[in-house]
Structures are given as C-alpha cells and as structure tokens.
Design a protein around this motif. Structure first.
Motif, PDB file in Angstrom:
ATOM      1  N   MET A 167       0.829  -1.195   0.000  1.00  0.00           N
ATOM      2  CA  MET A 167       0.000   0.000   0.000  1.00  0.00           C
ATOM      3  C   MET A 167       0.865   1.247   0.000  1.00  0.00           C
ATOM      4  O   MET A 167       1.956   1.257   0.569  1.00  0.00           O
ATOM      5  N   LYS A 168       0.369   2.309  -0.594  1.00  0.00           N
ATOM      6  CA  LYS A 168       1.046   3.597  -0.609  1.00  0.00           C
ATOM      7  C   LYS A 168       0.344   4.532   0.371  1.00  0.00           C
ATOM      8  O   LYS A 168      -0.878   4.464   0.524  1.00  0.00           O
ATOM      9  N   ALA A 169       1.124   5.404   1.015  1.00  0.00           N
ATOM     10  CA  ALA A 169       0.541   6.223   2.076  1.00  0.00           C
ATOM     11  C   ALA A 169       1.135   7.616   2.104  1.00  0.00           C
ATOM     12  O   ALA A 169       2.230   7.872   1.588  1.00  0.00           O
ATOM     13  N   VAL A 170       0.384   8.526   2.747  1.00  0.00           N
ATOM     14  CA  VAL A 170       0.868   9.843   3.129  1.00  0.00           C
ATOM     15  C   VAL A 170       0.873   9.876   4.652  1.00  0.00           C
ATOM     16  O   VAL A 170      -0.069   9.401   5.299  1.00  0.00           O
ATOM     17  N   LEU A 220       7.199   2.589  11.959  1.00  0.00           N
ATOM     18  CA  LEU A 220       6.468   1.342  12.194  1.00  0.00           C
ATOM     19  C   LEU A 220       5.670   0.928  10.961  1.00  0.00           C
ATOM     20  O   LEU A 220       5.572  -0.263  10.644  1.00  0.00           O
ATOM     21  N   ALA A 221       5.107   1.908  10.267  1.00  0.00           N
ATOM     22  CA  ALA A 221       4.347   1.603   9.049  1.00  0.00           C
ATOM     23  C   ALA A 221       5.260   1.013   7.977  1.00  0.00           C
ATOM     24  O   ALA A 221       4.897   0.054   7.284  1.00  0.00           O
ATOM     25  N   GLN A 222       6.441   1.592   7.825  1.00  0.00           N
ATOM     26  CA  GLN A 222       7.373   1.079   6.817  1.00  0.00           C
ATOM     27  C   GLN A 222       7.840  -0.331   7.161  1.00  0.00           C
ATOM     28  O   GLN A 222       8.099  -1.137   6.254  1.00  0.00           O
ATOM     29  N   LYS A 223       7.913  -0.639   8.442  1.00  0.00           N
ATOM     30  CA  LYS A 223       8.268  -2.007   8.830  1.00  0.00           C
ATOM     31  C   LYS A 223       7.184  -3.001   8.421  1.00  0.00           C
ATOM     32  O   LYS A 223       7.457  -4.202   8.308  1.00  0.00           O
ATOM     33  N   LYS A 224       5.963  -2.506   8.206  1.00  0.00           N
ATOM     34  CA  LYS A 224       4.867  -3.340   7.707  1.00  0.00           C
ATOM     35  C   LYS A 224       4.809  -3.327   6.177  1.00  0.00           C
ATOM     36  O   LYS A 224       3.811  -3.732   5.585  1.00  0.00           O
ATOM     37  N   SER A 225       5.872  -2.822   5.543  1.00  0.00           N
ATOM     38  CA  SER A 225       6.001  -2.766   4.085  1.00  0.00           C
ATOM     39  C   SER A 225       5.022  -1.802   3.430  1.00  0.00           C
ATOM     40  O   SER A 225       4.654  -1.969   2.264  1.00  0.00           O
ATOM     41  N   ILE A 226       4.597  -0.773   4.181  1.00  0.00           N
ATOM     42  CA  ILE A 226       3.777   0.290   3.609  1.00  0.00           C
ATOM     43  C   ILE A 226       4.719   1.324   2.996  1.00  0.00           C
ATOM     44  O   ILE A 226       5.695   1.740   3.620  1.00  0.00           O
ATOM     45  N   ASP A 227       4.433   1.711   1.785  1.00  0.00           N
ATOM     46  CA  ASP A 227       5.265   2.662   1.053  1.00  0.00           C
ATOM     47  C   ASP A 227       4.778   4.083   1.348  1.00  0.00           C
ATOM     48  O   ASP A 227       3.755   4.514   0.830  1.00  0.00           O
ATOM     49  N   ILE A 228       5.521   4.812   2.208  1.00  0.00           N
ATOM     50  CA  ILE A 228       5.153   6.198   2.520  1.00  0.00           C
ATOM     51  C   ILE A 228       5.733   7.092   1.427  1.00  0.00           C
ATOM     52  O   ILE A 228       6.947   7.302   1.349  1.00  0.00           O
ATOM     53  N   LYS A 229       4.870   7.613   0.579  1.00  0.00           N
ATOM     54  CA  LYS A 229       5.317   8.430  -0.546  1.00  0.00           C
ATOM     55  C   LYS A 229       5.514   9.887  -0.155  1.00  0.00           C
ATOM     56  O   LYS A 229       6.383  10.568  -0.704  1.00  0.00           O
ATOM     57  N   TYR A 230       4.673  10.371   0.785  1.00  0.00           N
ATOM     58  CA  TYR A 230       4.679  11.796   1.108  1.00  0.00           C
ATOM     59  C   TYR A 230       4.665  12.016   2.614  1.00  0.00           C
ATOM     60  O   TYR A 230       4.083  11.234   3.366  1.00  0.00           O
ATOM     61  N   PHE A 231       5.279  13.115   3.029  1.00  0.00           N
ATOM     62  CA  PHE A 231       5.056  13.707   4.342  1.00  0.00           C
ATOM     63  C   PHE A 231       4.118  14.898   4.137  1.00  0.00           C
ATOM     64  O   PHE A 231       4.319  15.687   3.205  1.00  0.00           O
ATOM     65  N   MET A 265      -3.658   5.282   1.840  1.00  0.00           N
ATOM     66  CA  MET A 265      -3.738   5.318   3.288  1.00  0.00           C
ATOM     67  C   MET A 265      -3.196   6.626   3.844  1.00  0.00           C
ATOM     68  O   MET A 265      -2.260   7.214   3.284  1.00  0.00           O
ATOM     69  N   ILE A 266      -3.776   7.044   4.981  1.00  0.00           N
ATOM     70  CA  ILE A 266      -3.283   8.180   5.760  1.00  0.00           C
ATOM     71  C   ILE A 266      -2.739   7.637   7.076  1.00  0.00           C
ATOM     72  O   ILE A 266      -3.389   6.821   7.736  1.00  0.00           O
ATOM     73  N   ILE A 267      -1.543   8.111   7.461  1.00  0.00           N
ATOM     74  CA  ILE A 267      -0.883   7.649   8.694  1.00  0.00           C
ATOM     75  C   ILE A 267      -0.644   8.839   9.607  1.00  0.00           C
ATOM     76  O   ILE A 267      -0.235   9.915   9.154  1.00  0.00           O
ATOM     77  N   SER A 268      -0.895   8.639  10.903  1.00  0.00           N
ATOM     78  CA  SER A 268      -0.614   9.691  11.874  1.00  0.00           C
ATOM     79  C   SER A 268      -0.077   9.074  13.152  1.00  0.00           C
ATOM     80  O   SER A 268      -0.122   7.856  13.340  1.00  0.00           O
ATOM     81  N   LEU A 280      -4.408   4.652   9.460  1.00  0.00           N
ATOM     82  CA  LEU A 280      -3.552   3.865  10.353  1.00  0.00           C
ATOM     83  C   LEU A 280      -2.940   4.758  11.418  1.00  0.00           C
ATOM     84  O   LEU A 280      -2.321   5.772  11.098  1.00  0.00           O
ATOM     85  N   GLU A 281      -3.115   4.361  12.679  1.00  0.00           N
ATOM     86  CA  GLU A 281      -2.522   5.053  13.829  1.00  0.00           C
ATOM     87  C   GLU A 281      -1.689   4.029  14.614  1.00  0.00           C
ATOM     88  O   GLU A 281      -2.170   3.418  15.566  1.00  0.00           O
TER      89      GLU A 281
END
Length: 211
Positions: free
Chosen positions: A1-4, A19-30, A83-86, A110-111
């Motif tokens: 999944m890709k996320a901001v 922690l999200a990246q350790k779950k293989s989530i691709d954080i594309k943006y801050f 996905m949105i991560i905070s 995802l929190e």
C-alpha cells in the motif's frame, strides 16, 4: 500500500512512519499542516523540516489550514495513495477528526501508536535508534530550561520523568514538542544548533538549524 504520513519533524509522527514502513507500507509523502490555531514551533523551523524530509527521501507537502476543511480532504483525495498515517497516542478528538478526514478522502487510516502506554512507547523509540530534542515547552507545564534537552538513551528519559512526574512522557497533550535528530529513517544523524529562544502566548520555543 502507498501512504501519506502526517509530519512535523517530531518523534510521534516519525515513529509512526517507521512502524508503518516495517509493515512494508510505502510512505510516498510527508504532509505538514500550516496551522491557523496558534503558533507552531515546528512550522517556525520549516527549513529544518525540509532537511528531515530530504533525509528520509520523502516528498514534503504543505497544506495551509486557512483553506477550508473540505479543501483538505479534496487535496488528500487527489493524492495517489491508499492510506493516511498519523502518530496520535490518546487524544480522542484528534483521532476522530483524522478518522473522519480519511473517510471523506476515501483512504484507509492507520494510527500505529494509538493507545500505547506512554513510557513503553518512548522507551521503544529510544531502543529503536530514535534520538530527539525538546524544541518547545508549554509555559503551563514545563520550564523553558528544558529547551534543548535531548533523549538519546533510557537514562535521559528516566531523568526527565523523575524531574517532571506531573506530565506525560510523550508530551501528547502539548506539554512539550520535539524534533528527531536521528532515527533509522535518516540517511545521517543531525546536530541541532540553537539560534534563539522565542516566546509565544503558549510556548517558549527554539529557532534552530540542523547540521
């Protein structure tokens, strides 16, 4: 999944990203919000935040909250992410606001830090290679003498807790704000260089550079 991922340069958001990246989530943006509800000690150090985003190899997006709320979720809708991560821990009102924002933006939410024990959480940060420094002290909760206080190992945390048993160890309710000087997301550690101590209605805060 890709996320901001919501971003301020502080420990909670960056640890949530980690922690999200350790779950293989691709954080594309801050995503950094330019607040309209009072001075942000993070945004006051925007150049340092740009350095952090570059070190993490993330594209930094800035949204001005003087725009209307519906423009924020339309902006999020337009991003090519799932996905949105905070990094909220226990502030229910903010959690519900973001959950509603994600729903209206048609994104998952995802929190990773939500409802974790504060002391366990900050110990986990330190044990995973995070170092962070206090850059703002709420006048009602913490002496400005703690500006520049750094947490590198558990002894730093234990000393802070002993001296300040009345406040949450994470500063989740705004007792203090931090910037991360080193973590596994970075391509190199940073040194914080104090430029000045400033004062707003609510905070004593640092202007600083990262080198």
């Amino acid at each position: 999944m890709k996320a901001v991922s919501f971003f301020s340069g502080g420990k909670d958001g960056l640890f949530a990203t980690y922690l999200a990246q350790k779950k293989s989530i691709d954080i594309k943006y801050f995503l950094l919000l330019k607040t309209t509800i009072g001075l942000s000690p993070h945004y006051e150090n925007l150049d340092a935040l740009k350095l952090i985003a570059h070190s993490c190899k993330k594209e930094l997006l800035i949204f001005d909250m003087s725009n209307r709320y519906n423009e924020l979720y339309l902006f999020l809708q337009s991003l090519d992410v799932d996905m949105i991560i905070s990094g909220d821990i226990y502030l229910a009102s903010h959690y519900e606001w973001l959950k509603d924002l994600a729903n209206k933006s048609h994104k998952d939410f995802l929190e990773p830090l939500w409802q974790k024990n504060s002391k366990d959480l900050v110990e986990n940060m330190l044990n995973n290679g995070f170092s962070y420094t206090i850059i703002a002290c709420n006048k009602s909760h913490l002496s400005k003498d703690y500006l520049g206080y750094s947490f590198v190992e558990n002894n730093d945390l234990n000393k802070f807790i002993k001296e300040n048993p009345h406040i949450d160890q994470t500063g989740e309710a705004g007792e203090f704000h931090t910037v991360v000087t080193n973590c596994p997301l970075y391509d190199k550690p940073f040194k914080l260089v104090k430029l000045s101590i400033n004062e707003s209605k609510e905070y004593f805060y640092l202007r600083f550079n990262l080198e």
